[in-house]
Every structure is written in structure tokens, then in C-alpha cells.
Design an enzyme around this catalytic site. Structure first.
Site, PDB file in Angstrom:
ATOM      1  N   GLY A 278       0.791  -1.225   0.000  1.00 55.57           N
ATOM      2  CA  GLY A 278       0.000   0.000   0.000  1.00 55.57           C
ATOM      3  C   GLY A 278       0.821   1.272   0.000  1.00 55.57           C
ATOM      4  CD  GLU A 320       1.826  -9.076   1.682  1.00 58.37           C
ATOM      5  OE1 GLU A 320       1.838 -10.298   1.824  1.00 58.37           O
ATOM      6  OE2 GLU A 320       0.794  -8.378   1.788  1.00 58.37           O
ATOM      7  N   PRO A 321       5.096  -4.581  -1.166  1.00 52.72           N
ATOM      8  CG  PRO A 321       7.215  -3.754  -1.754  1.00 52.72           C
ATOM      9  CD  PRO A 321       6.533  -4.744  -0.849  1.00 52.72           C
ATOM     10  NE  ARG A 323      -0.675   2.082  -5.397  1.00 54.89           N
ATOM     11  CZ  ARG A 323      -1.914   2.108  -5.856  1.00 54.89           C
ATOM     12  NH1 ARG A 323      -2.221   2.874  -6.871  1.00 54.89           N
ATOM     13  NH2 ARG A 323      -2.852   1.397  -5.278  1.00 54.89           N
ATOM     14  NE  ARG A 360      -4.796   2.785  -9.888  1.00 57.10           N
ATOM     15  CZ  ARG A 360      -4.467   4.010  -9.565  1.00 57.10           C
ATOM     16  NH1 ARG A 360      -4.020   4.856 -10.468  1.00 57.10           N
ATOM     17  NH2 ARG A 360      -4.568   4.409  -8.311  1.00 57.10           N
ATOM     18  CB  CYS A 391     -19.479   3.164 -26.438  1.00 57.15           C
ATOM     19  SG  CYS A 391     -18.915   2.906 -28.107  1.00 57.15           S
ATOM     20  CD  GLU A 392     -19.300   3.472 -19.803  1.00 59.70           C
ATOM     21  OE1 GLU A 392     -20.133   2.566 -19.759  1.00 59.70           O
ATOM     22  OE2 GLU A 392     -19.214   4.376 -18.949  1.00 59.70           O
ATOM     23  CE1 TYR A 421      -2.959  -3.630  -7.877  1.00 68.06           C
ATOM     24  CE2 TYR A 421      -1.710  -1.647  -7.398  1.00 68.06           C
ATOM     25  CZ  TYR A 421      -2.090  -2.924  -7.062  1.00 68.06           C
ATOM     26  OH  TYR A 421      -1.602  -3.513  -5.934  1.00 68.06           O
TER      27      TYR A 421
HETATM   28  C1  LIG Z   1      -2.975  -5.148  -2.999  1.00 68.78           C
HETATM   29  C2  LIG Z   1      -2.170  -5.749  -1.933  1.00 68.78           C
HETATM   30  C3  LIG Z   1      -0.824  -5.436  -1.810  1.00 68.78           C
HETATM   31  C4  LIG Z   1      -0.131  -4.450  -2.707  1.00 68.78           C
HETATM   32  O1  LIG Z   1      -0.650  -3.181  -2.633  1.00 68.78           O
HETATM   33  P1  LIG Z   1       0.146  -1.950  -3.333  1.00 68.78           P
HETATM   34  O2  LIG Z   1      -0.748  -0.787  -3.116  1.00 68.78           O
HETATM   35  O3  LIG Z   1       0.286  -2.300  -4.767  1.00 68.78           O
HETATM   36  O4  LIG Z   1       1.459  -1.847  -2.663  1.00 68.78           O
HETATM   37  C5  LIG Z   1      -0.093  -6.056  -0.822  1.00 68.78           C
HETATM   38  N1  LIG Z   1      -0.659  -6.951   0.011  1.00 68.78           N
HETATM   39  C6  LIG Z   1      -1.957  -7.282  -0.087  1.00 68.78           C
HETATM   40  C7  LIG Z   1      -2.514  -8.277   0.853  1.00 68.78           C
HETATM   41  C8  LIG Z   1      -2.764  -6.699  -1.043  1.00 68.78           C
HETATM   42  O5  LIG Z   1      -4.042  -7.021  -1.121  1.00 68.78           O
END
Ligand SMILES: *Cc1c(COP(=O)(O)O)cnc(C)c1O
Length: 463
Positions: A278, A320-321, A323, A360, A391-392, A421
Site C-alpha cells: 500500500g 508487500e509493495p 505499486r 483507475r 462508448c462511455e 494496476y
Molecule cells: C494489494 C495488496 C498489496 C499491494 O498493494 P500496493 O498498493 O500495490 O502496494 C499487498 N498486500 C496485499 C494483501 C494486497 O491485497
């Protein structure tokens, strides 16, 4: 700190400050290094180049629209995360941001682990040679077949998301004569977006098992009893596009609180804590993301401090990066088809893609930047909206942006920070053909995901 409430769940949007584009930038030809991939620059003729190749050649060879990915930048960012967290932590790249076999190989080579959340992502990871023990399997509704495949393959961890799944994974592991390493995903009542977070007792969303009401403690009790499971830790993921570390602080405090309760009740100290992903990136010049080393330092300090005050051994941290690794490394290259000035409002610039390659903006009100890239221009800025060909009327790629007023059909424009994404959420709406991903490095370009063809579409349609 601002804390504003909105219903959790349906709009995990990127909440950005208002008024980004109140004034045009001083120089429309300038490329802010915050939003563009590392090797992007303009050549002597004003044409944008990446990895030493200019976008006019790329458009000629690979067509438009196309995602152009800077492999040097991807590897550098992956390495920066790995180095920042060091040997006492694990970095899992979140494959849902963008996954392909080339990406899996880069991650492997750069020492990252990998999160998958479907059978398809697992198949991609395994087929590109990611060692199974470096894969984590996520998801709130993994099918029994997916679980079986993951356990058979020997994935390093399955992140359990519900009471049913605790029983399901234990049962399948036992049938296969295995003991599966698992974490339990809990929701700690922290929902974080960009510059704000909400901390409550409850969290209204589909993922995880609530800490509130003793549910997470009960999940731990069950997991510890089942022979098919080896419970190695607790998992928490609090949101997306986050710049402010204080949401992680509250989350870590609550997770460590649970670890302490587990120690007191069961006499076991779980060895791992996963704080999820995140971490935010810059989509426009208004965003100021932190560097991986600052994030690593902040998260490590938070967990260490919380564990010291709970008198717990500090667990191994994982993050868990998604993005923050791949997002800034790619841009989408489009050709301008029509330019339509609406008096007193703005100019609509239509490109040859749209919501099928970048959902997005329509889905999250996400903000993007855009630049004319096939030439430099001295023309005055015009307020523009970059729209697709679908078409939106909601088919918007960049809602508000300044582009040079001499923009014309045939010009190439590029939208940076589309590595995450975009291709992974792309669709065939209006039977659009999903664009290729072209990786560029040291003067060479190669397709890592090819463009769809009409034959691909017709093959699926069996009549
Ligand atoms: C989506 C997600 C991520 C990655 O999120 P980013 O915003 O891309 O860093 C990591 N862990 C879990 C469990 C997720 O659902």
C-alpha cells in the site's frame, strides 16, 4: 492529521489533495523525475527517450497504445526495497500490480519474493521459475483446487482469510500428507488512504478476520490445533497509495497486541509479522512518496518499539509493495486521434486506448499526469482532458491536465506511472485489444506481453 470517514470497502480510492491543476506548470516540456521512470529524458529534438530509445521508434515498431516499461528502473526499485529491508526481513512483490514471466525472473534475480492471489498468478510465477517457497498465496476466496495446487507446489505461505479457509487448507494439507506454513490475515480496524487514515474498533470489508470481538484470537486457537497447519505469523494490510506512516503505527500496535495475547494464552511467540503493502507513489508532481529506506526504517522502528514494550522477541517483518515497485517504471504511449476544444470549458483529446487499458481514473477518480512526447512545443498551455475511444462518457484517462495548445492528431502523448494496476486490470471492453508491454533496457526493446489480436478475441468466441 485529518481523519475523514467514508464507507469502507467500495472505494479504496486514491484520495489526493484538491486543486492540483489550478495553474499550468512553468514548462510543459519538463519531465518531473518523480513521475517518470528513471531513464526517461528528452533527446536533442525534444522527443522523449527511455532506456536510450525514442518513443517515435517504439510507436513505429510496436504500435500504440503500448505500455513501455523501463527494466533498469524496475530492477533498481526492486533492489532498493530488498536492500532497505536487509536480511532480517522479506519483501514480497504484490503480483496483482503487474505480473508477467519476465517480471518474475527479474524479481527472482533481485532477491524478492512474490505474492500471488489466484491460480493464474500462481501458474505464471511457477512457470517462470520462482521457487515455490518464495511465493505467498493470498485471497479471500481461494478455491479448493487453487489451495491444493499451492500446497502441492510447496508455496512458502498461504495467508488464511476466513474460518472456513483455516479448516479447508488444514484438510487439504493433511490429505496431501503435508504441514502447510500459514499466516492469518486479520483486520485491525485501520483503513489508510494517502494522507489520512481511519482507526476504529471495527472494519467493514471482505478481507481478513476481525481483531475485534476476539475473532482473530479464535482463528489463532483453531489454526494452532490443526495438524495440517504451521502457523508462522499474523498478516495485516491497511490500504493503498499511503504516504503517512501513522496508520502502520496503529496497525503494528494492534498486531503486536495480538502476538502478546497469543504468547500469554498458548506460550508461543509467532516468528513473523507481515505489514502488507500500500505504499504510495507519485502520479503527479503534487505527490511526495517516501524512499524505501525511510519506509523500512520507520516500519522496523515501529515493530521493534511495540515488541519491546510488550516484552516480545521482535518477529521477522515482511512487506508487500506492488505499486511502489512497478508503478513508476512504466508509461502508456498513445497516439492522439482527435482534438476537440469546447469553448469556455476545456479541450478533449482523444487517444487510441482508454478505460480498457487504464480503468483507475474511472474506477477510483485516480489522478495522472500527461505529456506531449513526440516533440517539444513552445505553444501556450491549454486545459485538456485526455479521453479514450470507448462508448462511455466516463472513459477518461487524465481528468485535468495542461497540454500544449498546438497538440494535433498524430502526436504521441504519454501518461506516466501506469506500471501498476493498468495492464493487470485491462479489459476487452468494446472488444478492445489489450496493449503490449514493451520492456526497454540499454538501447534494446522487447515485448514481454504481446498485443492481443482479433484472432485472440475470435478464438475465445466459439460461436
Ligand atoms: C494489494 C495488496 C498489496 C499491494 O498493494 P500496493 O498498493 O500495490 O502496494 C499487498 N498486500 C496485499 C494483501 C494486497 O491485497
Amino acid at each position: 492529521m485529518s481523519r475523514s470517514a467514508h464507507p469502507a470497502g467500495p472505494r479504496h480510492a486514491d484520495v489526493l489533495p484538491e486543486g492540483h491543476y489550478s495553474a499550468p506548470p512553468a514548462d510543459l516540456n519538463a519531465l518531473d523525475p518523480k513521475v517518470w521512470a528513471q531513464t526517461v529524458t528528452r533527446d536533442g529534438d525534444g522527443v522523449l527517450t527511455v532506456g536510450g530509445i525514442d518513443v517515435k521508434s517504439l510507436a513505429e515498431e510496436f504500435g500504440t497504445p503500448a505500455y513501455i516499461l523501463d527494466e533498469t528502473d524496475f530492477r533498481a526499485r526492486a533492489r532498493a526495497w530488498r536492500t532497505a529491508f536487509g536480511q532480517d526481513a522479506d519483501v514480497f512483490y504484490a503480483g496483482k500490480a503487474f505480473l508477467s514471466r519476465a517480471v518474475v525472473r527479474w524479481l527472482h534475480e533481485e532477491g524478492l519474493n512474490l505474492d500471488v492471489c489466484s491460480g493464474g498468478e500462481l501458474a505464471t510465477a511457477l512457470s517462470a521459475g520462482m521457487p515455490a517457497d518464495r511465493i505467498a498465496f493470498h485471497g479471500n476466496n481461494k478455491s479448493p483446487a487453487e489451495i491444493r495446487r499451492a500446497v502441492e507446489a510447496g508455496v512458502g505461505r498461504i495467508v488464511l482469510d476466513s474460518f472456513q479457509e483455516i479448516a479447508r487448507v488444514a484438510h487439504i494439507a493433511q490429505e496431501l500428507g503435508k504441514r502447510q506454513r500459514v499466516q492469518i490475515r486479520i483486520t485491525v480496524g485501520v483503513e489508510a488512504h494517502t494522507h489520512e487514515f481511519i482507526a476504529t474498533a471495527h472494519e467493514d470489508q471482505k478481507f481478513g478476520i476481525p481483531l475485534a470481538g476476539g475473532q482473530a484470537a479464535e482463528a489463532v486457537r483453531r489454526a494452532l490445533q490443526l495438524d495440517g497447519l504451521e502457523l508462522i505469523g499474523i498478516h495485516s494490510h491497511i490500504g493503498s497509495q499511503i504516504f503517512d506512516m501513522s496508520g502502520f503505527e496503529v496497525a503494528a500496535h494492534r498486531v503486536v497486541g495480538l502476538l502478546k495475547d497469543i504468547r500469554d494464552e498458548h506460550g508461543v511467540e509467532l516468528p513473523e509479522i507481515d505489514l502488507g503493502g500500500g505504499l504510495g507513489i507519485a502520479y503527479t508532481s503534487a505527490d511526495d512518496p517516501r524512499e524505501p529506506h525511510e519506509i523500512a526504517k520507520a516500519l522496523t522502528e515501529i515493530v521493534t518499539r511495540e515488541c519491546e514494550s510488550a516484552r516480545l522477541r521482535t518477529p521477522r517483518i515482511s512487506v508487500e509493495p506492488g505499486r511502489a515497485v512497478v508503478g513508476p517504471t512504466a508509461f502508456t504511449l498513445y497516439e492522439v486521434g482527435t482534438v476537440k476544444p469546447l469553448d469556455g470549458l476545456r479541450t478533449y483529446v482523444s487517444v487510441d486506448g482508454g478505460m480498457s487499458d487504464n480503468i483507475r481514473t474511472a474506477l477510483y477518480d485516480a489522478e495522472y499526469s500527461v505529456a506531449l512526447v513526440s516533440r517539444a512545443s513552445d505553444a501556450e498551455p491549454m486545459l485538456a482532458r485526455v479521453v479514450g475511444k470507448h462508448c462511455e462518457s466516463g472513459d477518461i484517462v487524465v481528468k485535468d491536465a495542461f497540454l500544449p495548445a498546438d497538440l494535433a492528431p498524430g502526436d504521441l502523448i504519454a501518461v506516466p506511472a501506469t506500471g501498476a494496476y493498468c495492464r493487470s486490470m485491462a479489459s476487452n471492453y468494446n472488444h478492445a485489444l489489450r496493449p503490449p508491454v514493451v520492456a526497454v533496457k540499454d538501447g534494446e526493446a522487447r515485448v514481454i506481453v504481446r498485443r492481443e489480436t482479433e484472432d485472440d478475441l475470435l478464438r475465445l468466441d466459439v460461436g
